[in-house]
Every structure is written in structure tokens, then in C-alpha cells.
Write a protein that holds these residues in place. Structure first.
Motif, PDB file in Angstrom:
ATOM      1  N   LEU A 182       0.836  -1.207   0.000  1.00 19.22           N
ATOM      2  CA  LEU A 182       0.000   0.000   0.000  1.00 19.22           C
ATOM      3  C   LEU A 182       0.867   1.252   0.000  1.00 19.22           C
ATOM      4  O   LEU A 182       0.616   2.207  -0.739  1.00 19.22           O
ATOM      5  CB  LEU A 182      -0.925   0.006   1.215  1.00 19.22           C
ATOM      6  CG  LEU A 182      -2.146  -0.919   1.163  1.00 19.22           C
ATOM      7  CD1 LEU A 182      -2.843  -0.955   2.519  1.00 19.22           C
ATOM      8  CD2 LEU A 182      -3.120  -0.461   0.092  1.00 19.22           C
ATOM      9  N   ASN A 183       1.890   1.260   0.818  1.00 18.25           N
ATOM     10  CA  ASN A 183       2.743   2.445   0.919  1.00 18.25           C
ATOM     11  C   ASN A 183       3.661   2.607  -0.285  1.00 18.25           C
ATOM     12  O   ASN A 183       3.853   3.728  -0.763  1.00 18.25           O
ATOM     13  CB  ASN A 183       3.564   2.381   2.214  1.00 18.25           C
ATOM     14  CG  ASN A 183       2.814   2.953   3.398  1.00 18.25           C
ATOM     15  OD1 ASN A 183       2.643   4.161   3.516  1.00 18.25           O
ATOM     16  ND2 ASN A 183       2.343   2.073   4.275  1.00 18.25           N
ATOM     17  N   TYR A 184       4.226   1.507  -0.783  1.00 19.49           N
ATOM     18  CA  TYR A 184       5.075   1.618  -1.962  1.00 19.49           C
ATOM     19  C   TYR A 184       4.272   2.135  -3.163  1.00 19.49           C
ATOM     20  O   TYR A 184       4.757   2.974  -3.930  1.00 19.49           O
ATOM     21  CB  TYR A 184       5.705   0.263  -2.301  1.00 19.49           C
ATOM     22  CG  TYR A 184       6.962  -0.039  -1.523  1.00 19.49           C
ATOM     23  CD1 TYR A 184       7.979   0.902  -1.408  1.00 19.49           C
ATOM     24  CD2 TYR A 184       7.145  -1.279  -0.912  1.00 19.49           C
ATOM     25  CE1 TYR A 184       9.147   0.623  -0.689  1.00 19.49           C
ATOM     26  CE2 TYR A 184       8.301  -1.578  -0.201  1.00 19.49           C
ATOM     27  CZ  TYR A 184       9.296  -0.619  -0.090  1.00 19.49           C
ATOM     28  OH  TYR A 184      10.443  -0.890   0.616  1.00 19.49           O
ATOM     29  N   GLN A 185       3.045   1.652  -3.332  1.00 21.71           N
ATOM     30  CA  GLN A 185       2.209   2.126  -4.434  1.00 21.71           C
ATOM     31  C   GLN A 185       1.930   3.622  -4.297  1.00 21.71           C
ATOM     32  O   GLN A 185       1.992   4.369  -5.285  1.00 21.71           O
ATOM     33  CB  GLN A 185       0.888   1.352  -4.447  1.00 21.71           C
ATOM     34  CG  GLN A 185       1.016  -0.082  -4.892  1.00 21.71           C
ATOM     35  CD  GLN A 185      -0.281  -0.855  -4.728  1.00 21.71           C
ATOM     36  OE1 GLN A 185      -1.355  -0.284  -4.590  1.00 21.71           O
ATOM     37  NE2 GLN A 185      -0.187  -2.184  -4.728  1.00 21.71           N
ATOM     38  N   THR A 237       5.581  12.149  22.427  1.00 20.67           N
ATOM     39  CA  THR A 237       5.292  12.503  21.034  1.00 20.67           C
ATOM     40  C   THR A 237       5.294  11.278  20.127  1.00 20.67           C
ATOM     41  O   THR A 237       6.184  10.430  20.212  1.00 20.67           O
ATOM     42  CB  THR A 237       6.323  13.518  20.505  1.00 20.67           C
ATOM     43  OG1 THR A 237       6.294  14.693  21.302  1.00 20.67           O
ATOM     44  CG2 THR A 237       6.008  13.895  19.064  1.00 20.67           C
ATOM     45  N   PHE A 238       4.275  11.217  19.270  1.00 15.94           N
ATOM     46  CA  PHE A 238       4.221  10.202  18.226  1.00 15.94           C
ATOM     47  C   PHE A 238       4.116  10.899  16.877  1.00 15.94           C
ATOM     48  O   PHE A 238       3.553  11.991  16.771  1.00 15.94           O
ATOM     49  CB  PHE A 238       3.014   9.281  18.413  1.00 15.94           C
ATOM     50  CG  PHE A 238       3.181   8.264  19.507  1.00 15.94           C
ATOM     51  CD1 PHE A 238       3.783   7.037  19.251  1.00 15.94           C
ATOM     52  CD2 PHE A 238       2.753   8.533  20.785  1.00 15.94           C
ATOM     53  CE1 PHE A 238       3.935   6.099  20.260  1.00 15.94           C
ATOM     54  CE2 PHE A 238       2.891   7.605  21.801  1.00 15.94           C
ATOM     55  CZ  PHE A 238       3.495   6.374  21.545  1.00 15.94           C
ATOM     56  N   GLU A 239       4.639  10.240  15.843  1.00 16.95           N
ATOM     57  CA  GLU A 239       4.500  10.752  14.492  1.00 16.95           C
ATOM     58  C   GLU A 239       3.465   9.920  13.745  1.00 16.95           C
ATOM     59  O   GLU A 239       3.537   8.684  13.732  1.00 16.95           O
ATOM     60  CB  GLU A 239       5.823  10.686  13.740  1.00 16.95           C
ATOM     61  CG  GLU A 239       5.704  11.155  12.285  1.00 16.95           C
ATOM     62  CD  GLU A 239       6.986  10.954  11.490  1.00 16.95           C
ATOM     63  OE1 GLU A 239       6.967  11.268  10.290  1.00 16.95           O
ATOM     64  OE2 GLU A 239       7.979  10.464  12.060  1.00 16.95           O
ATOM     65  N   LEU A 240       2.507  10.589  13.142  1.00 20.10           N
ATOM     66  CA  LEU A 240       1.552   9.918  12.253  1.00 20.10           C
ATOM     67  C   LEU A 240       2.245   9.780  10.903  1.00 20.10           C
ATOM     68  O   LEU A 240       2.588  10.772  10.270  1.00 20.10           O
ATOM     69  CB  LEU A 240       0.264  10.738  12.130  1.00 20.10           C
ATOM     70  CG  LEU A 240      -0.918  10.102  11.387  1.00 20.10           C
ATOM     71  CD1 LEU A 240      -2.235  10.770  11.823  1.00 20.10           C
ATOM     72  CD2 LEU A 240      -0.783  10.217   9.877  1.00 20.10           C
ATOM     73  N   ALA A 241       2.448   8.540  10.462  1.00 17.11           N
ATOM     74  CA  ALA A 241       3.233   8.315   9.249  1.00 17.11           C
ATOM     75  C   ALA A 241       2.687   7.121   8.468  1.00 17.11           C
ATOM     76  O   ALA A 241       1.847   6.373   8.953  1.00 17.11           O
ATOM     77  CB  ALA A 241       4.692   8.061   9.621  1.00 17.11           C
ATOM     78  N   LYS A 242       3.181   7.010   7.253  1.00 14.76           N
ATOM     79  CA  LYS A 242       2.874   5.868   6.389  1.00 14.76           C
ATOM     80  C   LYS A 242       1.374   5.594   6.270  1.00 14.76           C
ATOM     81  O   LYS A 242       0.911   4.459   6.316  1.00 14.76           O
ATOM     82  CB  LYS A 242       3.608   4.623   6.918  1.00 14.76           C
ATOM     83  CG  LYS A 242       5.115   4.761   6.888  1.00 14.76           C
ATOM     84  CD  LYS A 242       5.607   4.897   5.454  1.00 14.76           C
ATOM     85  CE  LYS A 242       7.102   5.105   5.356  1.00 14.76           C
ATOM     86  NZ  LYS A 242       7.516   6.513   5.604  1.00 14.76           N
ATOM     87  N   MET A 243       0.608   6.675   6.087  1.00 13.97           N
ATOM     88  CA  MET A 243      -0.826   6.506   5.824  1.00 13.97           C
ATOM     89  C   MET A 243      -1.044   6.314   4.336  1.00 13.97           C
ATOM     90  O   MET A 243      -0.570   7.112   3.522  1.00 13.97           O
ATOM     91  CB  MET A 243      -1.635   7.712   6.312  1.00 13.97           C
ATOM     92  CG  MET A 243      -3.136   7.554   6.062  1.00 13.97           C
ATOM     93  SD  MET A 243      -4.109   9.034   6.426  1.00 13.97           S
ATOM     94  CE  MET A 243      -4.135   9.003   8.207  1.00 13.97           C
ATOM     95  N   ALA A 244      -1.763   5.267   3.979  1.00 15.02           N
ATOM     96  CA  ALA A 244      -2.075   4.991   2.580  1.00 15.02           C
ATOM     97  C   ALA A 244      -3.441   4.324   2.510  1.00 15.02           C
ATOM     98  O   ALA A 244      -3.771   3.484   3.343  1.00 15.02           O
ATOM     99  CB  ALA A 244      -1.011   4.088   1.960  1.00 15.02           C
ATOM    100  N   VAL A 245      -4.221   4.716   1.510  1.00 16.60           N
ATOM    101  CA  VAL A 245      -5.563   4.161   1.315  1.00 16.60           C
ATOM    102  C   VAL A 245      -5.689   3.714  -0.139  1.00 16.60           C
ATOM    103  O   VAL A 245      -5.265   4.434  -1.057  1.00 16.60           O
ATOM    104  CB  VAL A 245      -6.660   5.201   1.648  1.00 16.60           C
ATOM    105  CG1 VAL A 245      -8.039   4.636   1.342  1.00 16.60           C
ATOM    106  CG2 VAL A 245      -6.566   5.625   3.113  1.00 16.60           C
ATOM    107  N   VAL A 246      -6.264   2.538  -0.342  1.00 19.26           N
ATOM    108  CA  VAL A 246      -6.497   2.036  -1.691  1.00 19.26           C
ATOM    109  C   VAL A 246      -7.357   3.042  -2.452  1.00 19.26           C
ATOM    110  O   VAL A 246      -8.383   3.507  -1.941  1.00 19.26           O
ATOM    111  CB  VAL A 246      -7.215   0.670  -1.640  1.00 19.26           C
ATOM    112  CG1 VAL A 246      -7.587   0.205  -3.048  1.00 19.26           C
ATOM    113  CG2 VAL A 246      -6.331  -0.360  -0.958  1.00 19.26           C
ATOM    114  N   GLU A 247      -6.941   3.382  -3.654  1.00 16.97           N
ATOM    115  CA  GLU A 247      -7.634   4.415  -4.423  1.00 16.97           C
ATOM    116  C   GLU A 247      -9.104   4.082  -4.638  1.00 16.97           C
ATOM    117  O   GLU A 247      -9.967   4.961  -4.551  1.00 16.97           O
ATOM    118  CB  GLU A 247      -6.933   4.615  -5.763  1.00 16.97           C
ATOM    119  CG  GLU A 247      -7.433   5.823  -6.529  1.00 16.97           C
ATOM    120  CD  GLU A 247      -6.519   6.206  -7.684  1.00 16.97           C
ATOM    121  OE1 GLU A 247      -6.940   7.052  -8.501  1.00 16.97           O
ATOM    122  OE2 GLU A 247      -5.402   5.655  -7.761  1.00 16.97           O
TER     123      GLU A 247
END
Length: 315
Positions: A182-185, A237-247
Motif C-alpha cells: 500500500l505504501n510503496y504504491q 510525542t508520536f508521528e503519524l506516518a505511512k498513511m495509505a488508502v487504496v484508491e
């Protein structure tokens, strides 16, 4: 027999209003006949407007009576065929036609002036007999629809209904291929994969989970449709990262649900801050972050070349 529109209810709002409108217009034609007036009721807005103006362009008429240009043009054509109006080129703009009442049309003004007070009084008497003030209700309905039209409201309801089928679940080892793909795409579509990406995506256990972070997956039915990570940056502290959603799954509030889960999890872990690094070309994502309550800040130097905006949420 139960009335059809009563049976199917508010689903048929437009159709029921159309039936009411058609019934009133049909009666209006009979009323015109009682007064010896040969005029189609649906022409009335144009006739009334032109009886108070010397001449108007089609676009002006359409705007004043809130009709489409096409419907006004069609009615003007019909009225012209009946000899009620005349058209002539605008003296300042030859491309524009000006519409005005013909001599025959003006002759009907006196007849209509006799009808107006009678119809007004009859309508007032009609409204007195109703429990609710229909006229005010129509005003309120039209105003409310100008603020948000019915199509938008239906889209929002559909989005809310479909988002109820979305579940946010904690990451499990079998989710690793989906987290990666998901993230690579997503990255390859918008940017280039960087070393910091490879570190997190190829080794999520070591780079994220074992350092106190979390990963979540979004499912729709039995299908994984999104993911997000929260990387621990410090004690609070946390980082919100690597969010990906199928198109194909967008439009179901999946990004919102993933972001909200990160915020809720950060609160549960005692954090006071959630941090984001992003890029301003990702307008939908930036809008989502702002809706979640994040504010733009000037943060530390980022390990990502694509980062040109940083945001934080104090919780």
C-alpha cells in the motif's frame, strides 16, 4: 387506498412537490380561463417580470426567476409564437437579444392586474387553513438547500453508511505485505521511494513496533483498504506516518478513521503531541490533517526530501 407518496415517504420529496406544482398549475390555467386570459401558467414568472421591466436578456431573466437558461429560452420561444413577446438585438452588444412584451402581451397586463389580488387573497385563505405555514416552510427549505444541496447531503449519508463498514484493526505479522505494498504504491505514484521509507516498510517491527510505535490496518469487509503507522519520537510525542488508502476505496472516510485511531491511541499511551511530515501537493491529505485538528509548524529537519510541511496536534 393509501396515497402512493405517503406510502414511500420522504424518498419521493421531489416527485411529491412536482405533483403539487402540477396540480396548482392545472388549476391556475382554469383560473386564467375564468378571467378570460389566454396565458400558460408556467409562463407567469417571465410575463410578470417583463410587465415590470422594459426589456431583459435571457440570462437576466433566468437569473431573476432561478430557472435554467434552456428552460427560459424554450418558454420565450413559445411566448413569441403566441405573439406575446418580441426580441431585438441589444444596441450595445449585437450578440445579445433583448426580450420585451409585445403590444398583445401588454394588453394582458390589465387583465392580470385584476386577477392578482383575488389569487393573493385566496392563497392567504388557503394557508390559514393549514397547520403549518407552507410558504415559510418553502422559504426555509430553499434557503437550507442553497447552503447544502440535496446531492451533497445524499453523498454525505452514503459516505457515513459505507464508513460504518470500515474497521481499524491492530497490525499483525500477516499484514506486513499489505503494509508494504500500500505504501510503496502510494509513494511511487506521487514521489520517489527514499531510504527512510525502505527502513520503515521493510522492517516495521524493528523500526516502528519495537520502539514503542503502532501500526493499524483498515479493512472493508474482508479486504484491507488502508494503513497507518505511529512512530514514537519521544516520551510524549508520536508521528503519524505511512498513511495509505487504496484508491478504489476512497470516499469512505478511511483516512479520517485511521488518523482518529492514531490520535486516540496516542492519548491512551499518555502522549501530549502528534506530529506529521507531508507535502503540500497532497491537498486532500493536508485538508484531512487540518480537519483532524493539526496545525502547521516549523519542525526539525526531516529525513525525507519530499517533506515541505510539518504539522502537529497538541492533545
Amino acid at each position: 387506498m393509501k396515497d402512493f407518496y405517503e406510502e414511500i415517504g420522504k424518498l419521493a420529496l421531489g416527485s411529491r412537490l412536482r405533483r403539487l406544482s402540477e396540480n396548482i398549475l392545472s388549476e391556475a390555467k382554469d383560473i386564467y380561463s375564468d378571467y378570460g386570459i389566454d396565458l400558460e401558467p408556467r409562463w407567469f414568472p417571465i410575463f410578470y417580470l417583463l410587465s415590470h421591466e422594459d426589456s431583459l436578456a435571457v440570462t437576466d431573466i433566468a437569473a431573476r426567476i432561478s430557472h435554467t437558461h434552456a428552460s427560459v429560452s424554450q418558454m420565450i420561444k413559445e411566448m413569441k409564437n403566441r405573439g406575446l413577446i418580441v426580441t431585438e438585438k441589444d444596441q450595445f452588444d449585437g450578440r445579445k437579444s433583448m426580450i420585451s412584451l409585445s403590444a398583445a402581451g401588454k394588453d394582458k397586463i390589465g387583465q392580470m392586474n385584476q386577477l392578482y389580488p383575488d389569487v393573493t387573497r385566496a392563497v392567504e385563505n388557503l394557508l390559514v387553513e393549514t397547520t403549518h405555514d407552507v410558504w415559510e416552510a418553502i422559504n426555509e427549505l430553499e434557503y437550507t438547500l442553497t447552503r447544502k444541496n440535496l446531492q451533497t447531503r445524499v453523498k454525505e449519508v452514503r459516505k457515513a453508511r459505507e464508513s460504518e463498514k470500515v474497521k481499524i484493526v491492530a497490525y499483525r505479522p500477516e499484514h506486513k505485505p499489505f503494509f508494504k505494498s500500500l505504501n510503496y504504491q502510494w509513494i511511487n505514484k506521487h514521489f520517489e521511494v527514499e531510504q527512510a521509507d525502505i527502513k520503515s516498510l521493510e522492517h516495521p517491527d524493528e523500526d516502528i513496533l519495537q520502539k514503542g510505535g503502532r501500526i493499524f490496518m483498515a479493512t472493508y469487509g474482508d479486504t484491507i483498504v488502508g494503513t497507518v503507522a505511529m512512530k514514537k519520537l519521544g516520551a510524549d510525542t508520536f508521528e503519524l506516518a505511512k498513511m495509505a488508502v487504496v484508491e478504489e476505496a476512497r470516499g469512505r472516510s478511511i483516512g479520517w478513521l485511521l488518523g482518529k485511531r492514531v490520535i486516540d491511541e496516542a492519548k491512551a499511551l499518555g502522549a501530549s503531541r502528534v506530529y506529521i511530515e507531508s507535502n503540500t501537493k497532497l491537498k486532500p491529505a493536508i485538508n484531512l490533517y487540518h480537519k483532524l485538528g493539526f496545525k502547521k509548524i516549523k519542525g526539525p529537519e526531516s529525513p525525507y526530501a519530499r517533506c515541505n510541511i510539518q504539522l502537529e496536534l497538541i492533545i
